[in-house]
Motif scaffolding. Structure first.
Motif, PDB file in Angstrom:
ATOM      1  N   ASN A  63       1.581  73.631 -21.564  1.00  9.41           N
ATOM      2  CA  ASN A  63       1.014  74.971 -21.377  1.00  9.41           C
ATOM      3  C   ASN A  63      -0.238  75.211 -22.221  1.00  9.41           C
ATOM      4  O   ASN A  63      -0.906  76.217 -22.044  1.00  9.41           O
ATOM      5  CB  ASN A  63       2.067  76.030 -21.722  1.00  9.41           C
ATOM      6  CG  ASN A  63       3.016  76.287 -20.565  1.00  9.41           C
ATOM      7  OD1 ASN A  63       2.587  76.666 -19.488  1.00  9.41           O
ATOM      8  ND2 ASN A  63       4.294  76.044 -20.792  1.00  9.41           N
ATOM      9  N   CYS A  64      -0.504  74.306 -23.169  1.00 13.67           N
ATOM     10  CA  CYS A  64      -1.595  74.516 -24.135  1.00 13.67           C
ATOM     11  C   CYS A  64      -2.948  74.554 -23.423  1.00 13.67           C
ATOM     12  O   CYS A  64      -3.177  73.814 -22.478  1.00 13.67           O
ATOM     13  CB  CYS A  64      -1.565  73.399 -25.171  1.00 13.67           C
ATOM     14  SG  CYS A  64      -2.886  73.520 -26.382  1.00 13.67           S
ATOM     15  N   GLU A  65      -3.828  75.409 -23.924  1.00 17.61           N
ATOM     16  CA  GLU A  65      -5.140  75.548 -23.293  1.00 17.61           C
ATOM     17  C   GLU A  65      -6.076  74.420 -23.690  1.00 17.61           C
ATOM     18  O   GLU A  65      -6.984  74.069 -22.953  1.00 17.61           O
ATOM     19  CB  GLU A  65      -5.753  76.912 -23.647  1.00 17.61           C
ATOM     20  CG  GLU A  65      -5.074  78.044 -22.893  1.00 17.61           C
ATOM     21  CD  GLU A  65      -5.185  79.385 -23.612  1.00 17.61           C
ATOM     22  OE1 GLU A  65      -6.156  79.574 -24.376  1.00 17.61           O
ATOM     23  OE2 GLU A  65      -4.287  80.235 -23.416  1.00 17.61           O
ATOM     24  N   HIS A  66      -5.956  73.900 -24.878  1.00 19.93           N
ATOM     25  CA  HIS A  66      -6.761  72.724 -25.253  1.00 19.93           C
ATOM     26  C   HIS A  66      -5.968  71.770 -26.127  1.00 19.93           C
ATOM     27  O   HIS A  66      -6.015  71.856 -27.351  1.00 19.93           O
ATOM     28  CB  HIS A  66      -8.072  73.121 -25.939  1.00 19.93           C
ATOM     29  CG  HIS A  66      -7.993  74.435 -26.650  1.00 19.93           C
ATOM     30  ND1 HIS A  66      -7.341  74.586 -27.856  1.00 19.93           N
ATOM     31  CD2 HIS A  66      -8.466  75.662 -26.312  1.00 19.93           C
ATOM     32  CE1 HIS A  66      -7.426  75.846 -28.222  1.00 19.93           C
ATOM     33  NE2 HIS A  66      -8.090  76.527 -27.315  1.00 19.93           N
ATOM     34  N   PRO A  72       0.056  69.607 -28.586  1.00 17.27           N
ATOM     35  CA  PRO A  72      -0.382  71.000 -28.488  1.00 17.27           C
ATOM     36  C   PRO A  72      -1.285  71.364 -29.672  1.00 17.27           C
ATOM     37  O   PRO A  72      -1.131  70.808 -30.761  1.00 17.27           O
ATOM     38  CB  PRO A  72       0.929  71.785 -28.549  1.00 17.27           C
ATOM     39  CG  PRO A  72       1.908  70.872 -29.181  1.00 17.27           C
ATOM     40  CD  PRO A  72       1.501  69.490 -28.795  1.00 17.27           C
ATOM     41  N   CYS A  73      -2.220  72.318 -29.453  1.00 20.36           N
ATOM     42  CA  CYS A  73      -3.151  72.676 -30.530  1.00 20.36           C
ATOM     43  C   CYS A  73      -2.480  73.598 -31.538  1.00 20.36           C
ATOM     44  O   CYS A  73      -2.910  73.682 -32.684  1.00 20.36           O
ATOM     45  CB  CYS A  73      -4.388  73.349 -29.953  1.00 20.36           C
ATOM     46  SG  CYS A  73      -4.064  75.016 -29.313  1.00 20.36           S
ATOM     47  N   ASN A  74      -1.431  74.305 -31.116  1.00 21.67           N
ATOM     48  CA  ASN A  74      -0.715  75.252 -31.975  1.00 21.67           C
ATOM     49  C   ASN A  74      -1.560  76.444 -32.402  1.00 21.67           C
ATOM     50  O   ASN A  74      -1.209  77.173 -33.318  1.00 21.67           O
ATOM     51  CB  ASN A  74      -0.141  74.569 -33.223  1.00 21.67           C
ATOM     52  CG  ASN A  74       1.060  73.703 -32.873  1.00 21.67           C
ATOM     53  OD1 ASN A  74       1.928  74.120 -32.113  1.00 21.67           O
ATOM     54  ND2 ASN A  74       1.087  72.499 -33.404  1.00 21.67           N
ATOM     55  N   GLU A  75      -2.723  76.639 -31.742  1.00 22.50           N
ATOM     56  CA  GLU A  75      -3.587  77.761 -32.113  1.00 22.50           C
ATOM     57  C   GLU A  75      -3.828  78.710 -30.946  1.00 22.50           C
ATOM     58  O   GLU A  75      -4.015  79.906 -31.152  1.00 22.50           O
ATOM     59  CB  GLU A  75      -4.934  77.234 -32.630  1.00 22.50           C
ATOM     60  CG  GLU A  75      -4.834  76.756 -34.077  1.00 22.50           C
ATOM     61  CD  GLU A  75      -5.987  75.851 -34.474  1.00 22.50           C
ATOM     62  OE1 GLU A  75      -6.968  75.745 -33.695  1.00 22.50           O
ATOM     63  OE2 GLU A  75      -5.888  75.242 -35.556  1.00 22.50           O
ATOM     64  N   CYS A  76      -3.844  78.172 -29.729  1.00 29.63           N
ATOM     65  CA  CYS A  76      -4.147  79.031 -28.586  1.00 29.63           C
ATOM     66  C   CYS A  76      -3.015  80.045 -28.369  1.00 29.63           C
ATOM     67  O   CYS A  76      -1.941  79.924 -28.965  1.00 29.63           O
ATOM     68  CB  CYS A  76      -4.366  78.197 -27.328  1.00 29.63           C
ATOM     69  SG  CYS A  76      -2.872  77.415 -26.720  1.00 29.63           S
ATOM     70  N   GLU A  77      -3.262  80.999 -27.494  1.00 28.65           N
ATOM     71  CA  GLU A  77      -2.299  82.081 -27.280  1.00 28.65           C
ATOM     72  C   GLU A  77      -0.952  81.554 -26.775  1.00 28.65           C
ATOM     73  O   GLU A  77       0.104  81.956 -27.252  1.00 28.65           O
ATOM     74  CB  GLU A  77      -2.878  83.048 -26.248  1.00 28.65           C
ATOM     75  CG  GLU A  77      -2.580  84.490 -26.579  1.00 28.65           C
ATOM     76  CD  GLU A  77      -3.394  85.397 -25.688  1.00 28.65           C
ATOM     77  OE1 GLU A  77      -2.791  85.958 -24.759  1.00 28.65           O
ATOM     78  OE2 GLU A  77      -4.627  85.512 -25.910  1.00 28.65           O
ATOM     79  N   MET A  78      -1.012  80.606 -25.803  1.00 28.68           N
ATOM     80  CA  MET A  78       0.228  80.049 -25.248  1.00 28.68           C
ATOM     81  C   MET A  78       1.041  79.336 -26.321  1.00 28.68           C
ATOM     82  O   MET A  78       2.245  79.547 -26.456  1.00 28.68           O
ATOM     83  CB  MET A  78      -0.099  79.061 -24.105  1.00 28.68           C
ATOM     84  CG  MET A  78      -0.415  79.698 -22.774  1.00 28.68           C
ATOM     85  SD  MET A  78       0.794  80.908 -22.222  1.00 28.68           S
ATOM     86  CE  MET A  78       2.234  79.882 -22.025  1.00 28.68           C
ATOM     87  N   CYS A  79       0.364  78.481 -27.090  1.00 29.90           N
ATOM     88  CA  CYS A  79       1.063  77.745 -28.157  1.00 29.90           C
ATOM     89  C   CYS A  79       1.754  78.717 -29.102  1.00 29.90           C
ATOM     90  O   CYS A  79       2.919  78.528 -29.463  1.00 29.90           O
ATOM     91  CB  CYS A  79       0.090  76.882 -28.959  1.00 29.90           C
ATOM     92  SG  CYS A  79      -0.289  75.308 -28.177  1.00 29.90           S
ATOM     93  N   ARG A  80       1.014  79.751 -29.485  1.00 21.96           N
ATOM     94  CA  ARG A  80       1.567  80.676 -30.485  1.00 21.96           C
ATOM     95  C   ARG A  80       2.754  81.455 -29.930  1.00 21.96           C
ATOM     96  O   ARG A  80       3.764  81.651 -30.596  1.00 21.96           O
ATOM     97  CB  ARG A  80       0.479  81.626 -30.987  1.00 21.96           C
ATOM     98  CG  ARG A  80      -0.521  80.908 -31.901  1.00 21.96           C
ATOM     99  CD  ARG A  80      -0.970  81.811 -33.034  1.00 21.96           C
ATOM    100  NE  ARG A  80      -1.579  83.032 -32.523  1.00 21.96           N
ATOM    101  CZ  ARG A  80      -2.904  83.226 -32.463  1.00 21.96           C
ATOM    102  NH1 ARG A  80      -3.734  82.298 -32.906  1.00 21.96           N
ATOM    103  NH2 ARG A  80      -3.391  84.337 -31.989  1.00 21.96           N
TER     104      ARG A  80
HETATM  105 ZN    ZN Z   1      -2.476  75.314 -27.690  1.00 25.22          ZN
END
Ligand code: ZN
Length: 538
Positions: A63-66, A72-80
């Motif tokens: 689901n991660c945007e980047h 996962p980046c753990n920073e984008c809205e989806m990750c969070r």
């Molecule tokens: Zn992410």
């Protein structure tokens, strides 16, 4: 001050931090990088090896945007949102408590809606082997034609219980037990991050005690740190907290056994018990110790094969000279059999004593095995209902000790049959719901209750429910107020009746007038109306 368990605090949130499962991490990150994501994954493996952790990271990654290198980046809205557990895209289901057809039908209805944000709806079904047959059938229909935006991640510790029809539709990943080196390295990292000093030997011991489970190792480390807060964690302190035994004691015990000194061996055991050592742990450690001896004896360069200090290695070499390979193999066989029995036993001490006697007296071994076999046959006959009458042994009542082998006591005398009054209605109601009541207990207690027979002493007035264990291992529950209260509460919830309970072991109690409780037809019919039978699809 609140304290977060290490295992929660340091739960990996990206693939790079997942330890000891490189084969899985590599495949999954490659799939994500190439955007070739499957629709059904099956994660198998023993507890604490990272199945749910990897499932959550995968749910974020898809689901991660980047994504960064497949993680996962753990920073984008989806990750969070997923990390915080607020995203609608990740649905976690514990099949242990939601195992019915309706639970799965709910999912089937839900999957028809696309996710409103992000790319995928991810269903993580933990302990999936607990699903009922009907639920598996319902799940199969969804797995046959999954919508493009849905991913199922099924996690299980018991892959052999999953129907083949489900298996064949999943990509299967086997999570390995994690090596001592890998766990120890991770523990070192976390101890540094927490600012806790620890001896290397202490850390390695905890890592070994985790037995391939990172989660178990971390909980054990937690216990040790909490006990000696602010102090350096030494090997001795770890042994003490975990109830473990130093190798010196093993060497002492082995010497007694090798010289055939039963009394001496039992005394060593006695000291361990008085010292508060945990018997299952001791059995596992002693087996491991003998395994090391065997390696020393058979390997050309044992230094590389086993993980002990040079002092201990010298001691091991000395002891390995005192015995031969066949004897060690026999010892290891007896003790590894013991370690699988002891986990569910209440009379742990008796089992260990019997094993020690077997080690000291090789000639007796076949004899003892035959006795155990006789007990097994008797148990089976009781279960099949062949032995129905109440068996009374007037000389019984004493504890089984190392000298008295179970099954070797005087043959039971059949009781004189006398007409029995019908049990009060309350007891009959309890017996009518007995299976449902026992089903709400857990663990060893449940195992013992499954084989126990509820009985009645024929007295009027406030009735007493006698629970007669058919196995001497039930002894551990006889004077256990917590077990009694647990059972009373379940009975009260189930039947609305408060009843006095007395637990006894067959052949070891003085109640000569106990009889099985028969349930009147009227009561039985009444009870059955309340039982909800799960509906199977089609
Ligand atoms: Zn992410």
């Amino acid at each position: 001050m609140s304290y977060t368990a290490l295992y929660r605090k340091f739960r990996p949130d990206n693939f790079a931090d997942v330890k000891g499962q490189d084969h899985i991490v590599t495949t999954l990150t490659n799939q994500i990088k190439a955007n070739r994501i499957g629709h059904a994954y099956l994660f198998c493996g023993t507890r604490g090896t990272g199945k749910t952790t990897v499932a959550k990271i995968l749910a974020k990654a898809v689901n991660c945007e980047h994504t960064v290198d497949g993680s996962p980046c753990n920073e984008c809205e989806m990750c969070r949102a997923i990390q915080a557990g607020t995203s609608m895209n990740v649905i976690e289901i514990d099949a242990a408590s939601n195992n019915g057809v309706d639970n799965i039908r709910e999912i089937r209805e839900e999957v028809s809606y696309r996710p409103t944000e992000g790319n995928y709806k991810v269903y993580i079904i933990d302990e999936v082997h607990m699903l009922s047959t009907g639920a598996f059938n319902a799940l199969l229909k969804t797995l046959e034609e999954p919508p493009s935006y849905v991913i199922f991640i099924l996690a299980t510790t018991e892959a052999h219980k999953i129907p083949i029809t489900i298996l064949s539709r999943c990509q299967r990943y086997d999570f390995h037990r994690i090596s001592i080196d890998t766990i120890a390295a991770r523990l070192d990292e976390l101890l540094k991050a927490e600012g806790v000093e620890a001896e290397e030997k202490a850390v390695r011991y905890v890592a070994k005690a985790g037995d391939g489970s990172m989660r178990d190792a971390l909980s054990l480390l937690d216990q040790c740190i909490a006990f000696y807060l602010g102090q350096t964690l030494t090997y001795d302190k770890v042994l003490e907290v975990l109830g473990a035994v130093d190798t010196e004691v093993f060497s002492q015990l082995l010497r007694k056994v090798l010289s055939g000194d039963v009394t001496g061996a039992i005394h060593v055991l006695e000291d361990l018990i008085v010292g508060g050592r945990e018997l299952s742990q001791f059995v596992g450690d002693f087996t491991w110790y003998m395994r090391n001896l065997l390696l020393v004896k058979t390997s050309d360069n044992p230094e590389e094969a086993i993980d002990v200090s040079s002092d201990n290695l010298k001691l091991l070499k000395e002891e390995s000279e005192m015995t031969d390979v066949e004897t060690l193999m026999r010892y290891i066989r007896i003790f590894s059999d013991l370690s699988s029995q002891i986990r569910f036993a209440t009379q742990k001490r008796v089992l260990v004593e019997i094993a020690l006697i077997k080690l000291c007296r090789p000639a007796m071994e076949t004899n003892l095995d035959s006795v155990l076999d006789r007990i097994r046959v008797l148990e089976q006959r009781i279960e099949e209902g062949v032995v129905q009458q109440v068996i009374v042994n007037p000389g019984a009542g004493q504890q089984v000790s190392a000298g008295a082998i179970p099954g070797e006591t005087a043959p039971p005398e059949p009781e004189e049959r006398k007409p029995q009054k019908a049990a009060p209605e309350d007891l009959q109601k309890i017996v009518a719901s007995w299976k449902v009541i026992v089903g709400q207990t857990t663990g060893v207690f449940k195992q013992m209750l499954l084989k126990a027979i509820p009985k009645y002493n024929g007295e009027t007035g406030a009735p007493i429910l006698f629970i007669e264990f058919q196995d001497f291992l039930g002894q551990g529950y006889v004077d256990n107020p917590e077990a009694k209260q647990e059972l009373q509460e379940i009975i009260e919830r189930q039947t609305g009746k408060t009843v006095d309970i007395q637990m006894v072991v067959v052949n070891q109690h003085q109640h000569t007038n106990l009889a099985q409780i028969t349930v009147d037809q009227a009561i039985r019919e009444n009870i059955h109306m309340d039982v909800v039978v799960e509906e199977e699809p089609e």
